[in-house]
Design a protein around this motif. Structure first.
Motif, mmCIF file in Angstrom:
data_model
loop_
_atom_site.group_PDB
_atom_site.id
_atom_site.type_symbol
_atom_site.label_atom_id
_atom_site.label_comp_id
_atom_site.label_asym_id
_atom_site.label_seq_id
_atom_site.Cartn_x
_atom_site.Cartn_y
_atom_site.Cartn_z
ATOM 1 N N LYS A 129 0.835 -1.206 0.000
ATOM 2 C CA LYS A 129 0.000 0.000 0.000
ATOM 3 C C LYS A 129 0.870 1.257 0.000
ATOM 4 C CE LYS A 129 -3.225 -0.200 3.194
ATOM 5 N NZ LYS A 129 -3.818 -0.659 4.478
ATOM 6 N N ILE A 130 1.966 1.217 0.740
ATOM 7 C CA ILE A 130 2.907 2.350 0.727
ATOM 8 C C ILE A 130 3.510 2.503 -0.665
ATOM 9 C CG2 ILE A 130 5.134 3.163 1.599
ATOM 10 C CD1 ILE A 130 4.368 1.858 4.303
ATOM 11 N N MET A 131 3.887 1.371 -1.278
ATOM 12 C CA MET A 131 4.422 1.412 -2.638
ATOM 13 C C MET A 131 3.423 2.022 -3.612
ATOM 14 S SD MET A 131 6.542 -2.136 -3.270
ATOM 15 C CE MET A 131 7.050 -1.572 -4.911
ATOM 16 N N LEU A 132 2.175 1.658 -3.454
ATOM 17 C CA LEU A 132 1.130 2.189 -4.336
ATOM 18 C C LEU A 132 1.016 3.702 -4.186
ATOM 19 C CD1 LEU A 132 -1.186 1.824 -6.306
ATOM 20 C CD2 LEU A 132 -2.661 1.180 -4.384
ATOM 21 N N GLN A 133 1.007 4.164 -2.940
ATOM 22 C CA GLN A 133 0.933 5.603 -2.683
ATOM 23 C C GLN A 133 2.130 6.326 -3.299
ATOM 24 O OE1 GLN A 133 0.787 5.738 1.586
ATOM 25 N NE2 GLN A 133 -1.243 4.817 1.698
ATOM 26 N N GLU A 134 3.316 5.760 -3.095
ATOM 27 C CA GLU A 134 4.532 6.387 -3.600
ATOM 28 C C GLU A 134 4.579 6.404 -5.128
ATOM 29 O OE1 GLU A 134 7.339 7.853 -1.801
ATOM 30 O OE2 GLU A 134 5.570 7.984 -0.524
ATOM 31 N N SER A 135 4.106 5.336 -5.730
ATOM 32 C CA SER A 135 4.130 5.281 -7.199
ATOM 33 C C SER A 135 3.218 6.348 -7.790
ATOM 34 C CB SER A 135 3.714 3.882 -7.691
ATOM 35 O OG SER A 135 2.354 3.603 -7.410
ATOM 36 N N LEU A 136 2.061 6.564 -7.178
ATOM 37 C CA LEU A 136 1.133 7.584 -7.681
ATOM 38 C C LEU A 136 1.661 9.001 -7.433
ATOM 39 C CD1 LEU A 136 -2.274 5.975 -6.660
ATOM 40 C CD2 LEU A 136 -1.293 6.133 -8.944
ATOM 41 N N LEU A 137 2.301 9.187 -6.285
ATOM 42 C CA LEU A 137 2.900 10.497 -6.008
ATOM 43 C C LEU A 137 4.045 10.790 -6.974
ATOM 44 C CD1 LEU A 137 2.955 10.620 -2.097
ATOM 45 C CD2 LEU A 137 1.697 12.147 -3.631
ATOM 46 N N SER A 138 4.798 9.753 -7.318
ATOM 47 C CA SER A 138 5.891 9.965 -8.271
ATOM 48 C C SER A 138 5.343 10.450 -9.613
ATOM 49 C CB SER A 138 6.711 8.679 -8.446
ATOM 50 O OG SER A 138 6.030 7.716 -9.235
ATOM 51 N N TYR A 139 4.149 9.985 -9.956
ATOM 52 C CA TYR A 139 3.516 10.421 -11.211
ATOM 53 C C TYR A 139 3.005 11.853 -11.110
ATOM 54 C CZ TYR A 139 0.011 10.923 -14.882
ATOM 55 O OH TYR A 139 -0.734 11.393 -15.933
ATOM 56 N N THR A 140 2.233 12.143 -10.086
ATOM 57 C CA THR A 140 1.622 13.474 -9.989
ATOM 58 C C THR A 140 2.672 14.560 -9.759
ATOM 59 O OG1 THR A 140 1.176 13.169 -7.618
ATOM 60 C CG2 THR A 140 -0.587 12.587 -9.169
ATOM 61 N N GLU A 141 3.785 14.200 -9.099
ATOM 62 C CA GLU A 141 4.833 15.182 -8.816
ATOM 63 C C GLU A 141 5.988 15.111 -9.809
ATOM 64 O OE1 GLU A 141 5.994 14.738 -4.743
ATOM 65 O OE2 GLU A 141 3.946 15.027 -3.988
ATOM 66 N N ARG A 142 5.873 14.192 -10.788
ATOM 67 C CA ARG A 142 6.940 14.012 -11.797
ATOM 68 C C ARG A 142 8.291 13.786 -11.106
ATOM 69 N NH1 ARG A 142 2.390 14.303 -13.558
ATOM 70 N NH2 ARG A 142 1.595 15.879 -14.982
ATOM 71 N N ASP A 143 8.284 12.940 -10.069
ATOM 72 C CA ASP A 143 9.446 12.759 -9.197
ATOM 73 C C ASP A 143 10.141 11.439 -9.525
ATOM 74 O OD1 ASP A 143 11.256 12.437 -7.133
ATOM 75 O OD2 ASP A 143 9.912 13.241 -5.602
ATOM 76 N N ILE A 144 11.216 11.503 -10.298
ATOM 77 C CA ILE A 144 11.907 10.271 -10.704
ATOM 78 C C ILE A 144 12.662 9.631 -9.547
ATOM 79 C CG2 ILE A 144 12.078 10.977 -13.117
ATOM 80 C CD1 ILE A 144 15.018 11.668 -12.619
ATOM 81 N N HIS A 145 13.060 10.427 -8.559
ATOM 82 C CA HIS A 145 13.767 9.862 -7.402
ATOM 83 C C HIS A 145 12.810 9.012 -6.560
ATOM 84 C CE1 HIS A 145 17.226 12.277 -8.425
ATOM 85 N NE2 HIS A 145 16.481 13.374 -8.413
ATOM 86 N N ARG A 146 11.592 9.518 -6.422
ATOM 87 C CA ARG A 146 10.562 8.754 -5.706
ATOM 88 C C ARG A 146 10.247 7.474 -6.478
ATOM 89 N NH1 ARG A 146 6.777 12.571 -2.936
ATOM 90 N NH2 ARG A 146 6.471 11.452 -0.993
ATOM 91 N N ALA A 147 10.204 7.590 -7.792
ATOM 92 C CA ALA A 147 9.922 6.422 -8.626
ATOM 93 C C ALA A 147 11.038 5.389 -8.506
ATOM 94 C CB ALA A 147 9.749 6.856 -10.085
ATOM 95 N N ALA A 148 12.294 5.837 -8.548
ATOM 96 C CA ALA A 148 13.429 4.925 -8.464
ATOM 97 C C ALA A 148 13.491 4.224 -7.113
ATOM 98 C CB ALA A 148 14.726 5.688 -8.729
ATOM 99 N N ALA A 149 13.047 4.913 -6.051
ATOM 100 C CA ALA A 149 13.080 4.330 -4.706
ATOM 101 C C ALA A 149 12.142 3.136 -4.572
ATOM 102 C CB ALA A 149 12.720 5.397 -3.672
ATOM 103 N N LEU A 150 11.214 2.980 -5.510
ATOM 104 C CA LEU A 150 10.290 1.843 -5.464
ATOM 105 C C LEU A 150 11.028 0.521 -5.611
ATOM 106 C CD1 LEU A 150 7.477 3.376 -7.667
ATOM 107 C CD2 LEU A 150 7.216 2.708 -5.267
ATOM 108 N N ALA A 151 12.196 0.533 -6.271
ATOM 109 C CA ALA A 151 12.965 -0.701 -6.455
ATOM 110 C C ALA A 151 13.382 -1.279 -5.105
ATOM 111 C CB ALA A 151 14.188 -0.425 -7.325
ATOM 112 N N GLU A 152 13.862 -0.423 -4.224
ATOM 113 C CA GLU A 152 14.294 -0.869 -2.890
ATOM 114 C C GLU A 152 13.097 -1.336 -2.073
ATOM 115 O OE1 GLU A 152 16.686 0.910 1.002
ATOM 116 O OE2 GLU A 152 16.916 1.865 -0.970
#
Length: 219
Positions: A129-152
């Motif tokens: 659920k945290i991953m889901l929240q972060e993935s959507l925030l990475s999209y709305t904020e255009r945040d590639i660092h947040r997106a990359a952190a999903l791997a960990e």
């Protein structure tokens, strides 16, 4: 200028619909795992019924996205943003399907008593659920660092999944009924592991959307 303003308003509305869909999907994950942990067949059935809302949201987002493309003829950058919305909506719909799969496991187990209280599967659900929240925030904020952190974060989910499978495998023996329940719980953990994979898919798409470069987060 007016057309551009209208375009951005429509794009903002599309992203709000996407976040609403994400919130609904997150709730389905929560309900499905809670139903399984409590052997609550009523809640499991509610989860399955509510999947129709997610399907309706997917259709709405698809229609909005295609309308934007057809009427506004967006340039490459904006086109990637709209295309990404379509991809995310598809991933969200599949995540909802996995929540339904978990709810169906609860129904198949037909109220039988759990061999042990569920601890790691609900923990795994919280991570996804945290991953889901972060993935959507990475999209709305255009945040590639947040997106990359999903791997960990996905690595944590995978490790927990492996730990669950190892534990449940060790509990297996000659008792068919016991083994059947353990196998169903393994399936539930597998569905959550796949949720994590869908979230990393979203992250990969966000990185491509922003940079134009492919980046495999699910390795």
């Amino acid at each position: 200028m007016d057309n551009r303003f209208s375009f951005h308003q429509s794009l903002e509305s599309l992203q709000k619909d996407l976040l609403s869909m994400g919130s609904q999907v997150e709730n389905l994950i929560h309900q499905a795992v809670e139903a399984l942990a409590k052997m609550d067949e009523k809640l499991a059935k509610q989860t399955i019924e509510q999947d129709d809302l997610v399907d309706d949201m997917l259709i709405r987002i698809e229609e909005s996205s295609l309308r934007l493309i057809a009427l506004q003829q967006p340039m490459a950058g904006d086109l990637r943003i709209i295309s990404m919305a379509l991809k995310i909506a598809t991933d969200l719909e599949r995540i909802a399907d996995h929540a339904v799969d978990i709810a169906k496991i609860c129904i198949r187990m037909n109220g039988e008593e759990l061999l042990k209280p569920l601890v790691d599967i609900p923990r795994m659900a919280e991570l996804t659920k945290i991953m889901l929240q972060e993935s959507l925030l990475s999209y709305t904020e255009r945040d590639i660092h947040r997106a990359a952190a999903l791997a960990e974060q996905d690595d944590e989910v995978d490790k927990l999944y492996s730990s669950i499978v190892d534990e449940l495998t060790r509990l297996m023996g000659a008792d068919f009924v016991k083994n059947r329940q353990l196998s169903q719980l393994m399936l539930a953990a597998l569905y959550l592991e796949r949720v994590g994979d869908h979230c990393t898919n979203i992250g990969e798409g966000v990185i491509y959307m922003v940079t134009g470069k492919r980046n495999d987060l699910n390795v």
